[in-house]
Design a protein around this motif. Structure first.
Motif, mmCIF file in Angstrom:
data_model
loop_
_atom_site.group_PDB
_atom_site.id
_atom_site.type_symbol
_atom_site.label_atom_id
_atom_site.label_comp_id
_atom_site.label_asym_id
_atom_site.label_seq_id
_atom_site.Cartn_x
_atom_site.Cartn_y
_atom_site.Cartn_z
ATOM 1 N N ASP A 128 23.684 5.410 82.234
ATOM 2 C CA ASP A 128 24.416 6.440 82.795
ATOM 3 C C ASP A 128 23.608 7.744 82.729
ATOM 4 O OD1 ASP A 128 26.385 7.963 83.833
ATOM 5 O OD2 ASP A 128 27.505 8.195 81.835
ATOM 6 N N ARG A 147 26.626 2.944 80.762
ATOM 7 C CA ARG A 147 27.771 2.742 81.273
ATOM 8 C C ARG A 147 28.825 1.963 80.536
ATOM 9 N NH1 ARG A 147 27.393 5.228 86.119
ATOM 10 N NH2 ARG A 147 25.353 5.620 86.841
ATOM 11 N N THR A 148 30.191 2.527 80.683
ATOM 12 C CA THR A 148 31.244 1.864 79.883
ATOM 13 C C THR A 148 31.941 0.923 81.109
ATOM 14 O OG1 THR A 148 31.564 3.640 78.247
ATOM 15 C CG2 THR A 148 33.394 1.892 78.775
ATOM 16 N N ASP A 163 31.917 0.445 86.477
ATOM 17 C CA ASP A 163 32.590 1.441 85.697
ATOM 18 C C ASP A 163 33.551 2.102 86.329
ATOM 19 O OD1 ASP A 163 31.270 2.896 87.588
ATOM 20 O OD2 ASP A 163 29.464 3.735 86.565
#
Length: 297
Positions: A128, A147-148, A163
């Motif tokens: 990210d 990234r989550t 995401d």
């Protein structure tokens, strides 16, 4: 972690081969610098400087690659990249990160293009944010933020991790380890955050949601864990959900034996029952008028 590059046997796999012309240019420059280092100390500073200047000038003219010249000049002065400090990578492999950096063997820290390397690192699926710094004399520092995962996107018979922005992080994943909501249908990732956030604040619905399905890239269906499908309108779906929550609190609608709650019409709610239950209800209603008539005779 710190990855030493001094005797790294994985160089070709990590960085890839340089262009043939660039390799020849670097080999030639290597030989020139080796000859310069072999000049006796008594030759004199002026002579050495002159020789170095001529060598570099010739390399620029013949090779056509200023970066190669700077690489060799600074690398021979002790500024070759010897190690890379990496942190923040959990799903991104070290080898993938090194390959994205594109560090060639013996490349100079001075001439290394941090901006281009950052763009390549940012293109990795999980990355990210990325920060790349030069730590002189010979170390490169790379810090990434990954990234989550926000949801699982089910499309074409497979699951992908996405995401919050809808960007695909990984394709063909096993959904079992991920306790994430499921979105389905073409165009679902782009609007998933909006609909899932709205559902989260809906008591009696948010916690019962199994999946949301994008229909015709225009509107959403909400599938509850007990199999009930809530068909939302294209316009103001949040308001329709709020009305349904109110009705359910008053009448227990979502606890009944139904399969579909259609909220697409602005002035009414249409409810559908399982086929067998609907058949029984029709039979029951068809008999009522007959019984009433017999009672009046």
């Amino acid at each position: 972690m710190t990855r030493s590059l001094t005797d790294d046997k994985a160089w070709p796999a990590v960085a890839g081969a340089r262009r043939p012309f660039a390799r020849r240019s670097r080999r030639w420059l290597n030989r020139m610098f080796e000859r310069l280092e072999a000049v006796p100390l008594g030759t004199g500073t002026a002579g050495a400087v002159t020789f170095l200047g001529l060598t570099v000038a010739y390399g620029v003219i013949v090779g056509g690659h200023w970066s190669d010249v700077v690489d060799m000049a600074t690398a021979h002065s002790g500024f070759a990249i010897e190690s890379v400090k990496m942190s923040g990578q959990y799903e991104t492999s070290d080898s993938a990160l090194l390959a994205a950096l594109g560090i060639d063997p013996g490349v100079s820290l001075v001439a290394f293009d941090v901006g281009d390397a950052r763009q390549r690192v940012m293109a990795l699926p999980w990355v990210d944010k990325a920060s790349i710094q030069k730590l002189y004399p010979d170390t490169l520092s790379v810090v990434v933020t990954e990234r989550t995962p926000f949801a699982l996107w089910f499309v074409n018979g497979a699951y992908s991790l996405i995401d919050r922005t809808g960007r695909v992080i990984a394709e063909g994943v096993d959904p079992t380890p991920y306790k994430l909501p499921v979105v389905a249908g073409s165009g679902a990732p782009e609007g998933a955050a909006t609909i899932l956030s709205a559902l989260k604040g809906m008591p009696g619905i948010g916690g019962r949601t199994r999946a949301v399905v994008r229909i015709g890239e225009r509107r959403w269906d909400v599938v509850l864990k007990d199999g009930i499908t809530i068909e939302l309108p294209e316009d103001q779906p949040e308001a329709a959900l709020a009305d349904l929550v109110k009705i359910d609190a008053e009448s227990g609608l979502l606890s009944r034996n139904i399969t579909v709650v259609d909220l697409r019409l602005p002035d009414r709610i249409v409810v559908r029952m399982p086929h067998d239950v609907a058949e029984q209800r029709r039979d029951l209603l068809s008999k009522k008028p007959k019984h009433a008539k017999e009672a009046n005779t």
